[in-house]
Design a protein around this motif. Structure first.
Motif, mmCIF file in Angstrom:
data_model
loop_
_atom_site.group_PDB
_atom_site.id
_atom_site.type_symbol
_atom_site.label_atom_id
_atom_site.label_comp_id
_atom_site.label_asym_id
_atom_site.label_seq_id
_atom_site.Cartn_x
_atom_site.Cartn_y
_atom_site.Cartn_z
ATOM 1 N N PHE A 138 95.347 12.753 28.587
ATOM 2 C CA PHE A 138 95.956 11.789 28.141
ATOM 3 C C PHE A 138 95.512 10.245 27.850
ATOM 4 N N GLY A 144 101.617 13.723 24.133
ATOM 5 C CA GLY A 144 102.974 14.008 24.391
ATOM 6 C C GLY A 144 102.790 15.172 24.004
ATOM 7 N N MET A 147 99.887 17.670 25.348
ATOM 8 C CA MET A 147 100.568 17.969 26.517
ATOM 9 C C MET A 147 101.343 19.308 26.187
ATOM 10 N N ARG A 210 110.136 14.547 29.160
ATOM 11 C CA ARG A 210 110.102 14.992 28.027
ATOM 12 C C ARG A 210 110.712 15.670 26.662
ATOM 13 N N TYR A 296 102.878 13.629 35.632
ATOM 14 C CA TYR A 296 103.212 13.315 34.107
ATOM 15 C C TYR A 296 104.608 12.904 34.272
ATOM 16 N N THR A 297 105.282 13.974 35.208
ATOM 17 C CA THR A 297 106.858 13.591 36.216
ATOM 18 C C THR A 297 106.820 12.410 36.696
ATOM 19 N N SER A 300 106.770 9.226 35.481
ATOM 20 C CA SER A 300 108.041 8.853 34.814
ATOM 21 C C SER A 300 109.203 8.157 35.300
ATOM 22 N N ARG A 313 101.662 3.760 30.485
ATOM 23 C CA ARG A 313 102.171 5.449 31.357
ATOM 24 C C ARG A 313 100.678 6.097 31.234
ATOM 25 N N ASN A 314 100.225 6.207 30.329
ATOM 26 C CA ASN A 314 99.615 6.977 30.447
ATOM 27 C C ASN A 314 97.840 6.613 30.991
ATOM 28 N N ILE A 317 99.423 7.368 34.845
ATOM 29 C CA ILE A 317 99.301 8.914 35.076
ATOM 30 C C ILE A 317 97.710 9.606 35.341
#
Length: 403
Positions: A138, A144, A147, A210, A296-297, A300, A313-314, A317
């Motif tokens: 990340f 993305g 991953m 995703r 990740y989820t 999200s 966001r990263n 995470i």
């Protein structure tokens, strides 16, 4: 030039569809997945094949509904839930994040155990090293895509190595096939555990969210979404089946599983110390991909509630992974919490599935989309069945903890 760009877009779309499938599948295949499969195989023998078959059907029924409605609405699950019932999305997000954090502690611990087996470093040191590797995904700009590729590579490695062990353990395949359709024993808790462990909690939303992030959404994307959804279940199920056969081959010979680490027994039995190394690779791959998927989820589910979280966001995470690792290293695995959240994870599925199914009847959410009646019937059947079985399982767990 247009042809090159079109080819690039097709390749990107294909990779994202496959990546979402593997992200969901490898999120499901964690240390708990390995342990549960081994223990239930020992308890139910060849009849566990029936539980696997039933769970596959329930998994597909649940996931097809969830992924299609998320894709056609072009919204994440928590935003859909808030539109169905104000505040429901926040409630769902809390459940998902709580479960994701609790399980990520176990995932990090599994990764630490894997490196301990492979290199001899302490499990705590192995956990920290694994967390750094997960964080590295990340940090890069195209997180993305990285991953997606990482999940695919780890998934192939896990399945290939476990297939080798299954082949070497000489399982009674004929009996397994017969008992898959005509079981001698049945355990409702096993069904709840398998379905909850495959599509419960954050797991079923990993691939769906995703795909949204990759821009694969809207009614035109439904064929790709449906294909990715079913592929994800089948990938996880292939791993479940080959591990089941590997364990069955060993227990059918009268070998007892190691109570401290049941899943390692077939690997050691068929290949000795080399088998232990194979298991180290498998549990590390299973755990590290689950760390990535859970982080990740879970993020999200909260990123859409705040612009700052979405913009960073990263970093959130990475913070999620750091917190999971810190809890493991300082506190260890809070066993009772993990057991309770494991049971709770089964309840998240019927709640989330019911909210998503209700959204299919709101034109302001799905527009002119008409959800197939057969899918809706299957979805509601899964939701009701899992609600009843999960409630019974949760009551048993709570009474066990109280006693």
């Amino acid at each position: 030039m247009k042809t090159e760009k079109s080819t690039s877009n097709i390749r990107h779309r294909r990779n994202a569809v496959l990546g979402a499938a593997f992200l969901m599948a490898t999120s499901a295949i964690g240390p708990g997945f390995l342990t549960q499969t081994a223990v239930f195989t020992q308890n139910l023998a060849a009849s566990f094949g029936f539980v696997i078959l039933l769970s596959i059907l329930l998994d597909i029924g649940a996931q097809l509904n969830i992924w299609r409605i998320i894709a056609v609405s072009e919204r994440k699950a928590q935003d859909i839930a808030n539109l169905v019932f104000p505040g429901a999305g926040y409630f769902l997000a809390v459940l998902i994040v709580m479960g994701g954090l609790a399980f990520n502690i176990g995932n990090v611990g599994g990764a630490g155990l894997g490196l301990n087996i492979l290199t001899g470093v302490s499990p705590e040191t192995g956990a920290v090293i694994s967390a750094v590797i997960a964080i590295g995904i990340f940090i890069v700009k195209e997180a993305g895509s990285v991953m997606d590729r990482f999940a695919q590579m780890m998934g192939f490695i896990m399945i290939a190595l476990t297939t080798y062990v299954a082949f070497r353990s000489h399982p009674p395949v004929g009996e397994a096939v017969i008992r898959t359709f005509v079981p001698e024993a049945l355990d409702p808790i096993a069904i709840v555990t398998l379905v909850g462990g495959t599509v419960g909690g954050y797991i079923t939303f990993a691939g769906a969210h995703r795909l949204l992030d990759a821009g694969i959404k809207g009614p035109s994307a439904l064929p790709d979404v449906s294909r990715s959804s079913v592929s994800a279940i089948l990938i996880a199920s292939v791993m479940r089946i080959v591990l089941f056969l590997a364990v069955l081959g060993v227990v059918s010979q009268g070998v007892m599983l190691d109570p401290k680490n049941p899943a390692v027994t077939p690997f050691q039995h068929v290949a000795g110390s080399f088998g232990a190394i194979i298991f180290g690779v498998v549990i590390w791959a299973a755990s590290i991909t689950s760390v990535v998927g859970a982080a990740y989820t879970s993020v999200s589910f909260i990123s859409g509630f705040n612009k700052q979280i979405e913009a960073n966001r990263n970093k959130w995470i990475i913070g999620f992974i750091i917190v999971s690792t810190a809890v493991l290293v300082t506190v260890g695995r809070p066993a009772q919490v993990l057991v309770f959240v494991g049971a709770l994870n089964g309840l998240i599925l019927p709640i989330a599935l019911a909210l998503i199914l209700l959204a299919a009847y709101h034109s302001q959410i799905v527009g002119n989309y008409r959800h197939p009646k057969i899918l809706a019937v299957i979805g509601w059947t899964v939701a009701v069945l899992m609600a009843v079985l999960s409630a019974q399982t949760l009551v048993k767990y709570i009474s066990t903890l109280a006693g």
